[in-house]
Design a protein around this motif. Structure first.
Motif, short mmCIF file in Angstrom:
data_model
loop_
_atom_site.label_atom_id
_atom_site.label_comp_id
_atom_site.label_asym_id
_atom_site.label_seq_id
_atom_site.Cartn_x
_atom_site.Cartn_y
_atom_site.Cartn_z
N PHE A 166 10.89 -4.26 -31.92
CA PHE A 166 12.02 -3.53 -31.42
C PHE A 166 11.56 -2.52 -30.71
O PHE A 166 10.53 -1.81 -31.10
N ASP A 167 12.01 -2.05 -29.40
CA ASP A 167 11.83 -1.15 -28.41
C ASP A 167 12.71 -0.07 -28.80
O ASP A 167 13.70 0.23 -28.16
N ALA A 168 12.31 1.17 -29.66
CA ALA A 168 13.01 2.00 -30.03
C ALA A 168 13.18 3.19 -28.90
O ALA A 168 13.81 4.28 -28.89
N THR A 169 12.57 3.04 -27.65
CA THR A 169 12.84 3.89 -26.67
C THR A 169 13.94 3.62 -25.75
O THR A 169 14.51 4.39 -25.07
N LYS A 170 14.47 2.30 -26.14
CA LYS A 170 15.86 1.92 -25.35
C LYS A 170 17.03 2.39 -26.33
O LYS A 170 16.94 2.30 -27.60
N PRO A 171 18.25 2.50 -25.57
CA PRO A 171 19.34 2.96 -26.59
C PRO A 171 19.96 2.22 -27.19
O PRO A 171 20.01 0.83 -27.26
N ASP A 172 20.31 2.65 -28.55
CA ASP A 172 21.13 2.00 -29.59
C ASP A 172 22.58 1.68 -29.39
O ASP A 172 23.08 0.83 -29.62
N HIS A 227 25.80 -8.60 -22.58
CA HIS A 227 25.94 -8.06 -23.72
C HIS A 227 24.66 -8.46 -24.84
O HIS A 227 24.02 -9.52 -24.36
N VAL A 228 24.65 -8.20 -26.05
CA VAL A 228 23.30 -8.06 -26.70
C VAL A 228 23.29 -9.35 -27.23
O VAL A 228 22.15 -10.12 -27.02
N LEU A 229 24.47 -10.12 -27.76
CA LEU A 229 24.19 -11.63 -28.33
C LEU A 229 23.71 -12.46 -27.38
O LEU A 229 22.92 -13.31 -27.56
N PRO A 230 24.53 -12.77 -26.28
CA PRO A 230 23.89 -13.82 -25.42
C PRO A 230 22.53 -13.60 -24.63
O PRO A 230 21.74 -14.30 -24.43
N ALA A 231 22.32 -12.12 -24.54
CA ALA A 231 20.94 -11.71 -24.11
C ALA A 231 19.81 -12.05 -25.19
O ALA A 231 18.75 -12.69 -24.59
N LEU A 232 20.00 -12.06 -26.30
CA LEU A 232 19.38 -12.57 -27.40
C LEU A 232 19.08 -13.90 -27.34
O LEU A 232 17.87 -14.39 -27.38
N MET A 233 20.12 -14.46 -27.43
CA MET A 233 20.19 -16.13 -27.19
C MET A 233 19.36 -16.52 -26.05
O MET A 233 18.34 -17.29 -26.34
N ARG A 234 19.34 -16.02 -24.89
CA ARG A 234 18.66 -16.44 -23.83
C ARG A 234 16.96 -16.05 -24.01
O ARG A 234 16.12 -16.97 -23.85
N LYS A 235 16.86 -14.91 -24.53
CA LYS A 235 15.65 -14.49 -24.89
C LYS A 235 14.82 -15.42 -25.87
O LYS A 235 13.59 -15.40 -25.35
N THR A 268 11.09 -8.82 -27.47
CA THR A 268 11.24 -7.61 -27.70
C THR A 268 12.74 -7.49 -27.66
O THR A 268 13.57 -7.84 -26.86
N VAL A 269 13.35 -6.66 -28.53
CA VAL A 269 14.98 -6.40 -28.71
C VAL A 269 14.94 -4.83 -28.40
O VAL A 269 14.26 -4.11 -29.09
N TRP A 270 15.83 -4.69 -27.61
CA TRP A 270 16.27 -3.43 -27.39
C TRP A 270 16.76 -2.48 -28.60
O TRP A 270 17.59 -3.19 -29.48
N GLY A 271 16.18 -1.18 -28.79
CA GLY A 271 16.64 -0.23 -29.88
C GLY A 271 15.97 -0.44 -31.31
O GLY A 271 15.10 -1.15 -31.15
N THR A 272 16.39 0.01 -32.11
CA THR A 272 15.87 -0.05 -33.45
C THR A 272 16.29 -1.12 -34.31
O THR A 272 15.51 -1.32 -35.20
N GLY A 273 17.15 -1.75 -33.86
CA GLY A 273 17.90 -2.87 -34.82
C GLY A 273 18.89 -2.50 -35.90
O GLY A 273 19.11 -3.25 -36.70
N THR A 274 18.95 -1.31 -36.09
CA THR A 274 19.89 -0.63 -37.04
C THR A 274 21.07 -0.57 -36.89
O THR A 274 21.94 -0.46 -37.95
N PRO A 275 22.03 -0.56 -35.64
CA PRO A 275 23.29 -0.40 -35.35
C PRO A 275 24.00 -1.71 -35.87
O PRO A 275 23.37 -2.70 -35.93
N LEU A 276 25.15 -1.49 -36.39
CA LEU A 276 25.84 -2.36 -37.18
C LEU A 276 27.01 -2.60 -36.16
O LEU A 276 27.53 -1.89 -35.39
N ARG A 277 27.34 -4.15 -35.99
CA ARG A 277 28.35 -4.57 -35.04
C ARG A 277 29.08 -5.66 -35.75
O ARG A 277 28.66 -6.60 -36.54
#
Length: 317
Positions: free
Chosen positions: A264-270, A180-188, A201-210
């Motif tokens: 942020f890689d906006a070509t990847k899904p949000d 998932h996004v949180l552990p992936a970011l931590m490892r990156k 690099t972070v997938w997506g635009t960074g705008t989704p709220l979680r």
């Protein structure tokens, strides 16, 4: 449950299941039944029924599931649907057949429509289309909670369901391909720090709220529900607070101590634009989370650092 009740935690080696086991032991519950996936294939109906016939657990936490992030959900669509349907159907039906006192099924916030009103209330279930990337997993989780609901209605059993928000914490999956996004970011961020990389690099635009819930808080909530909640209606479990993926990335970056840039890689899904739980039902029952996001991230990163070499070893094997 009393401390000698026979309790089966399905999925006891996963993120949620291992937290449930830790919490039960900390609260003095001693008679725990656990099986690894190698010891018991929960997709095998005959094997599951034999297990229940032999062990006869009184209380069951169904935390076993095939799980993953956007990439895994979208890539292994048939497996995510089939495996999760089989796991939950076999456990729930065998719990009924062998007269378990109570069962708690653990679902996911992805059961709600992609464009669900916010915050998401339990009554919003099945009011719109699901997020396409994780539709198979969501359908399986909806089936599980509906199994519990309808076994209650037809057979009078006490099978309840809880739908947690996004979980993180000790024993999470840090595999970059399937996490998932949180552990992936931590490892990156950790590996970029070690390697001296200039940017992450972070997938997506960074705008989704979680919304994120520390898994030890979830375990506390589930034990609370097992002891105090007996309604047919399922229950949301979350914090009621949300954060953008960008702000999450910046917070993890600070916890890890990485000093490079974010891209942020906006070509990847949000994925779903916003996912915030309405937690008024569980709050009214008497439960509240205890761990703020920064504290939870610090505890998770401490565990990650202690476990990093073994995590890499398992991936290389």
């Amino acid at each position: 449950m009393d401390t000698q009740s026979k309790i089966y935690v399905a999925g006891s080696r996963g993120l949620a299941g291992s937290a449930i086991v830790r919490a039960l032991k900390a609260k003095g519950y001693e008679n725990l039944v656990q099986r690894t996936s190698q010891e018991l294939d929960l997709r095998n109906q005959a094997a599951v029924d034999d297990f229940f016939a032999t062990e006869k657990p009184e209380y069951i936490f169904v935390a076993a599931a095939r799980v993953g992030g956007i990439h895994a959900n979208n890539t292994y669509r048939a497996e995510f649907l089939y495996d999760n349907l089989m796991i939950e159907a076999n456990i729930i039906h065998s719990a009924y057949r062998h007269e378990a006192q109570k069962l708690l099924f653990l679902g996911s916030s992805c059961i709600y429509p992609k464009l669900c009103p916010q915050p998401m209330k339990e009554e919003h279930l099945l009011t719109g289309f699901l997020e396409q990337t994780n539709e198979p997993y969501a359908i399986a989780k909806i089936a599980g909670l509906k199994l519990c609901e309808n076994y209650c209605r037809q057979y009078g059993v006490n099978f309840i369901s809880a739908m947690p928000t996004n979980l993180y914490g000790i024993n999470d999956n840090f595999d970059l391909a399937n996490s998932h996004v949180l552990p992936a970011l931590m490892r990156k961020f950790h590996e970029a720090k070690i390697n001296g990389d200039p940017a992450v690099t972070v997938w997506g635009t960074g705008t989704p709220l979680r919304e994120f819930l520390y898994v030890d808080d979830l375990a506390d909530a589930l034990i609370f529900l097992m002891n105090h909640y007996n309604e047919i209606e399922f229950v949301n479990v979350g914090t009621g607070q949300e954060i953008s993926i960008k702000e999450l990335a910046l917070t993890i970056k600070a916890v890890v101590g990485y000093e490079g840039d974010l891209v942020f890689d906006a070509t990847k899904p949000d994925g779903t634009p916003r996912k915030l739980m309405d937690n008024s039902r569980i709050a009214a029952a008497g439960w509240q989370p205890k761990t703020d996001l920064k504290t939870g991230l610090e505890e998770t990163y401490d565990w990650f650092l202690q476990s990093y070499d073994s995590l890499r070893g398992r991936e290389a094997a």
